[in-house]
Design an enzyme around this catalytic site. Structure first.
Site, PDB file in Angstrom:
ATOM      1  CG  HIS A  17      -1.922  -0.993   1.377  1.00 24.04           C
ATOM      2  ND1 HIS A  17      -2.080  -1.771   2.497  1.00 24.04           N
ATOM      3  CD2 HIS A  17      -2.891  -1.369   0.511  1.00 24.04           C
ATOM      4  CE1 HIS A  17      -3.120  -2.589   2.315  1.00 24.04           C
ATOM      5  NE2 HIS A  17      -3.620  -2.371   1.113  1.00 24.04           N
ATOM      6  CE  LYS A  41     -13.448  -6.074   1.557  1.00 23.74           C
ATOM      7  NZ  LYS A  41     -12.355  -5.588   0.733  1.00 23.74           N
ATOM      8  NE  ARG A  90      -2.870  -7.082  -4.705  1.00 26.83           N
ATOM      9  CZ  ARG A  90      -3.596  -7.463  -3.679  1.00 26.83           C
ATOM     10  NH1 ARG A  90      -3.022  -7.704  -2.526  1.00 26.83           N
ATOM     11  NH2 ARG A  90      -4.902  -7.622  -3.781  1.00 26.83           N
ATOM     12  CB  SER A 128      -4.382  -6.514   4.386  1.00 20.66           C
ATOM     13  OG  SER A 128      -3.988  -5.227   4.020  1.00 20.66           O
TER      14      SER A 128
HETATM   15  O1  PNS Z   1      -8.827  -2.677   0.363  1.00 18.81           O
HETATM   16  P1  PNS Z   1     -10.159  -3.117  -0.162  1.00 18.81           P
HETATM   17  O2  PNS Z   1     -10.988  -3.757   0.930  1.00 18.81           O
HETATM   18  O3  PNS Z   1     -10.054  -3.995  -1.379  1.00 18.81           O
HETATM   19  O4  PNS Z   1     -10.920  -1.785  -0.630  1.00 18.81           O
HETATM   20  C1  PNS Z   1     -12.242  -1.834  -1.096  1.00 18.81           C
HETATM   21  C2  PNS Z   1     -12.890  -0.445  -0.959  1.00 18.81           C
HETATM   22  C3  PNS Z   1     -12.859   0.027   0.471  1.00 18.81           C
HETATM   23  C4  PNS Z   1     -12.138   0.537  -1.851  1.00 18.81           C
HETATM   24  C5  PNS Z   1     -14.367  -0.582  -1.462  1.00 18.81           C
HETATM   25  O5  PNS Z   1     -14.985  -1.631  -0.792  1.00 18.81           O
HETATM   26  C6  PNS Z   1     -15.158   0.699  -1.263  1.00 18.81           C
HETATM   27  O6  PNS Z   1     -15.024   1.632  -2.028  1.00 18.81           O
HETATM   28  N1  PNS Z   1     -15.977   0.731  -0.191  1.00 18.81           N
HETATM   29  C7  PNS Z   1     -16.809   1.862   0.144  1.00 18.81           C
HETATM   30  C8  PNS Z   1     -18.269   1.564  -0.155  1.00 18.81           C
HETATM   31  C9  PNS Z   1     -18.577   1.774  -1.624  1.00 18.81           C
HETATM   32  O7  PNS Z   1     -18.426   2.848  -2.174  1.00 18.81           O
HETATM   33  N2  PNS Z   1     -19.014   0.689  -2.286  1.00 18.81           N
HETATM   34  C10 PNS Z   1     -19.416   0.719  -3.665  1.00 18.81           C
HETATM   35  C11 PNS Z   1     -18.270   0.540  -4.602  1.00 18.81           C
HETATM   36  S1  PNS Z   1     -18.912  -0.315  -5.969  1.00 18.81           S
END
Ligand code: PNS
Length: 158
Positions: A17, A41, A90, A128
């Protein structure tokens, strides 16, 4: 003033990150590391802990700040007046999930542009979840995470 978000759950923040965030910080005037609550999660670290660890890990990168958010990414981007979301990519396995997220975010708000930075080969395999798994078995994750995260993981799994 071009402001970008680097969104994620950061449970916890890793060297992978940090690489993407640092590279984004060279391209944009300001980068906001947007730490999502991601309750579905069931994160190992609380939102406050994830924010504190990211702040400590990134304290020497001048144009980066770390903020929590609980709602939709597009709403948080609007609130922060950020026009770009930067994601790390990645292996090919990331692609389908990121493709879906990008398409949905574009439908929700076409003003928010999503761009990708390819991870360097060194961090292609790092996530992670693998860090949490190794640490849960008391394996060493020293080379994968900043010192503050290593310490926090050791405490969590003591
Ligand atoms: O590190 P991650 O868990 O892969 O990140 C995912 C994240 C946090 C970027 C994604 O789940 C997100 O944007 N969550 C906020 C809620 C949201 O906007 N959801 C709709 C996206 S389609």
């Amino acid at each position: 003033m071009k402001r970008a978000l680097t969104p994620g759950t950061f449970d916890p923040i890793t060297a992978g990150h940090i690489e993407i965030i640092t590279r984004a910080s060279r391209t944009f005037d300001e980068v906001i590391v947007a730490v999502a609550a991601s309750p579905k999660k069931n994160p190992l670290f609380s939102l406050d802990e994830r924010v504190a660890l990211a702040r400590e890990a990134l304290k020497d990168v001048p144009n980066v700040r770390v903020e929590p958010f609980t709602g939709l990414l597009v709403d948080f981007a609007r609130e922060m007046e950020a026009t770009v979301a930067v994601k790390g990519l990645r292996a090919i396995t990331d692609f389908e999930y990121e493709f879906q997220q990008t398409a949905l975010n574009y439908q929700l708000d076409p003003q928010l542009e999503t761009i990708f930075i390819m991870s360097s080969p060194e961090y292609m395999y790092l996530s992670s979840s693998v860090v949490r798994e190794i640490a849960s078995y008391h394996g060493s994750v020293e080379q994968f995470v900043p010192a503050c995260v290593n310490e926090a993981l050791q405490k969590k799994f003591a």
